[in-house]
Motif scaffolding. Structure first.
Motif, short mmCIF file in Angstrom:
data_model
loop_
_atom_site.label_atom_id
_atom_site.label_comp_id
_atom_site.label_asym_id
_atom_site.label_seq_id
_atom_site.Cartn_x
_atom_site.Cartn_y
_atom_site.Cartn_z
N CYS A 163 0.82 -1.22 0.00
CA CYS A 163 0.00 0.00 0.00
C CYS A 163 0.85 1.26 0.00
N GLN A 175 -4.97 -5.40 8.44
CA GLN A 175 -5.09 -4.23 7.54
C GLN A 175 -4.20 -3.11 8.05
N CYS A 194 -3.72 3.04 6.38
CA CYS A 194 -4.74 3.01 5.32
C CYS A 194 -6.12 3.19 5.92
N ILE A 195 -6.36 2.58 7.10
CA ILE A 195 -7.66 2.74 7.76
C ILE A 195 -7.89 4.20 8.11
N GLU A 240 -6.74 6.68 6.61
CA GLU A 240 -6.94 7.46 5.37
C GLU A 240 -8.26 7.13 4.69
N ALA A 244 -9.52 3.76 4.01
CA ALA A 244 -9.61 2.51 3.26
C ALA A 244 -10.64 1.58 3.90
N ASP A 298 -12.60 -2.37 4.45
CA ASP A 298 -12.14 -3.74 4.74
C ASP A 298 -11.91 -4.56 3.47
N ASP A 341 -10.57 -3.50 0.68
CA ASP A 341 -9.46 -2.98 -0.13
C ASP A 341 -8.25 -3.88 0.06
N TYR A 401 -5.40 -3.95 -1.32
CA TYR A 401 -4.07 -3.34 -1.33
C TYR A 401 -3.63 -2.92 0.09
N SER A 402 -4.59 -2.73 1.00
CA SER A 402 -4.24 -2.29 2.35
C SER A 402 -3.98 -3.46 3.30
#
Length: 548
Positions: free
Chosen positions: A45, A65, A69-70, A72, A74, A76, A78, A80-81
């Motif tokens: 990510c 995760q 990313c969370i 920002e 993102a 569950d 996603d 890529y995270s």
């Protein structure tokens, strides 16, 4: 080239942010521990983490995760995270950028300042670094450790003024309570200055106020009043002594009966009784005759007296004979009793000898076990020396390849280490690490091979970092199509610096040999369940990879 993700770094977590006196770029901060990145890696990510931090995070969940990313936004779903170990890659760009930044030492009293790439070496050797005292475990600055051990350490060794025994300073009070040479007072009689180790003898043999047990069963009596106690209850104690004498007499009689047949003793007793009756009868007859002779004329007195004298002599002869028999019997009984006592002492001596022999046998068995272990260790070392190479080249024979593949696929033994080899008699100490089921980006698809720089006896004389080209060759046993891959070490990588532990982090080729090609029926890389891997180290340095 990629670093082995199963290796463990020297330190855990990031560096303190205080090491950058002029501030730092936020991209240098770990997204997990929020400190300065240590061995930076980048996730799929795009966020950066310390290598040890991300390994710890991934270890605690199957689907973790990225927290950044969370934050920002993102979701569950996603992918890529999601943090995955095989999608983590060393961020060498950030590493190089950090290397030239100015840093300072944060240990109190230290004025060192330099660039970041030299910080680890300084932190390991800083004289102001807090270290745990080996005696009391207190954290003390390294520069002050010598004075601490001499003056203020509670674990430093001192000698007891009484017994001269070496003890720790913190144990002095406790030792004084049990010191065998200390002078103490007898609580019973009040006598002072008795050595503690002799207190038991004093209480058992000397102390007049110490209570001792009466053998008759009376209440304990003070030693000083014991004689008066015996006199006060003389009748009871004499009665007890008579019982003891009777018991001993009974035991002696039993021993005599055990040594001499009862029918013989009874027969001898009956004979003695008959003899005594006959003697008494003859004595009565003599007295009667003497009385009659006194009343009758002395006509035939001489004849009667001669007859009586003959009978008396015969009786005396028989009496002497039986007295000799009785005396012999008594001597035989005494001899048997003495022999019995001697036999009992001999049995006791034999028991002690047997116990001593048992102890010696146990000691010998322990010594033999230690020697067996030593012989086994020496045999293992000898086998290692027989295959060691000092020319920078190793041909590694890997037998039972199918077994290693099964264990790697099952996750029981994921990697194999080769024997160590050297670039010279005083050169680098090296080995290879092979993953039968792959590692990192080659996991489950390739055979991964990594190169390891190990700590050697001559590292202080060698040039660092290690920069010789390394070549891996998977040998085709039909000598037609060898698989070859090589790389030149990255001088900035910690994998090729002078080792500070037994081995550096392994580096090499995670995509060395596709498993599909290796297991192809038409190839000859594996024959008789055996595989051969050749490792060659180029000797590019003037000293030939040896001491400089």
């Amino acid at each position: 080239m990629a670093e082995s993700e199963t290796s463990v770094s020297i330190s855990s977590g990031g560096y303190p942010i205080e090491i950058f006196p002029g501030g730092f770029d936020e991209k240098f901060r770990c997204n997990s521990c929020t400190k300065i990145l240590r061995e930076p890696v980048q996730s799929f990510c795009g966020h950066r983490f310390c290598k040890s931090c991300i390994q710890e995070v991934i270890r605690h969940g199957e689907r973790v995760q990225c927290q950044s990313c969370i934050n920002e936004g993102a979701g569950d779903d996603d992918d890529y995270s999601i943090l995955k170990e095989e999608q983590m890659f060393p961020d060498n760009g950030v590493r190089r950028e950090m290397a030239s930044k100015g840093v300072k030492c944060i240990n109190t009293g230290c004025t060192w300042a330099d660039v970041f790439k030299n910080y680890d070496d300084h932190a390991r050797n800083c004289e102001y670094r807090p270290v745990a005292c080996s005696e009391c475990q207190t954290l003390v600055e390294k520069i002050n450790m010598e004075n601490h051990l001499k003056e203020s350490c509670l674990g430093r060794k001192i000698k007891c003024k009484t017994c001269n025994q070496e003890i720790a300073m913190k144990d002095e009070t406790q030792h004084n309570k049990v010191c065998p040479k200390a002078m103490v007072k007898c609580e019973a009689c009040g006598k002072k200055k008795i050595m503690r180790e002799k207190m038991g003898f004093h209480q058992e043999k000397e102390c007049a106020s110490q209570k001792i047990s009466c053998p008759v069963g009376c209440d304990p009596v003070e030693r000083g009043a014991f004689v008066g106690h015996l006199e006060k209850k003389a009748g009871m104690h004499i009665h007890w002594m008579m019982q003891q004498i009777e018991t001993l007499t009974h035991e002696v009689s039993n021993k005599i009966q055990a040594l001499t047949p009862m029918d013989t003793i009874e027969r001898m007793g009956q004979m003695i009784t008959v003899l005594q009756a006959k003697i008494q009868e003859q004595d009565n007859q003599i007295r009667g005759l003497m009385d009659r002779n006194a009343d009758q004329p002395r006509v035939n007195n001489n004849v009667d007296i001669q007859s009586l004298n003959n009978k008396t002599k015969a009786l005396d002869l028989k009496t002497g004979t039986f007295e000799g028999i009785v005396t012999t019997l008594h001597r035989e009984i005494e001899r048997c009793i003495t022999a019995l006592d001697t036999l009992e002492r001999h049995r006791g001596s034999e028991r002690e000898t047997n116990e001593e022999l048992k102890r010696k046998i146990q000691q010998a068995e322990r010594a033999i076990s230690l020697k067996d272990a030593t012989i086994s260790e020496l045999d293992s070392r000898l086998r290692q020396l027989e295959i060691v190479s000092y020319e920078g080249t190793l041909v590694w024979k890997i037998a039972e390849w199918s077994k290693h593949r099964r264990e790697a696929m099952a996750g029981r033994v994921t990697s194999l280490y080769s024997p160590h080899f050297y670039t010279g008699r005083t050169g680098y100490r090296l080995c290879a690490r092979l993953y039968p089921n792959g590692d990192g980006i080659g996991k489950k698809t390739h055979v991964s091979v990594f190169f390891v720089v190990a700590r050697g006896n001559y590292d202080a004389l060698l040039s660092w970092p290690f920069i010789q080209r390394v070549t891996f060759m998977l040998l085709d046993q039909n000598n037609r199509d060898h698989v070859v891959d090589s790389f030149r070490p990255d001088p900035a990588s910690s994998s090729f610096q002078r080792p500070t532990t037994e081995m550096n982090i392994a580096s090499g080729c995670p995509l060395f040999m596709p498993l599909k090609k290796l297991e192809d029926v038409g190839t000859s890389y594996v024959k008789d369940d055996t595989l051969f891997l050749k490792i060659v180290v180029d000797s590019e340095r003037p000293a030939g990879g040896g001491a400089v």
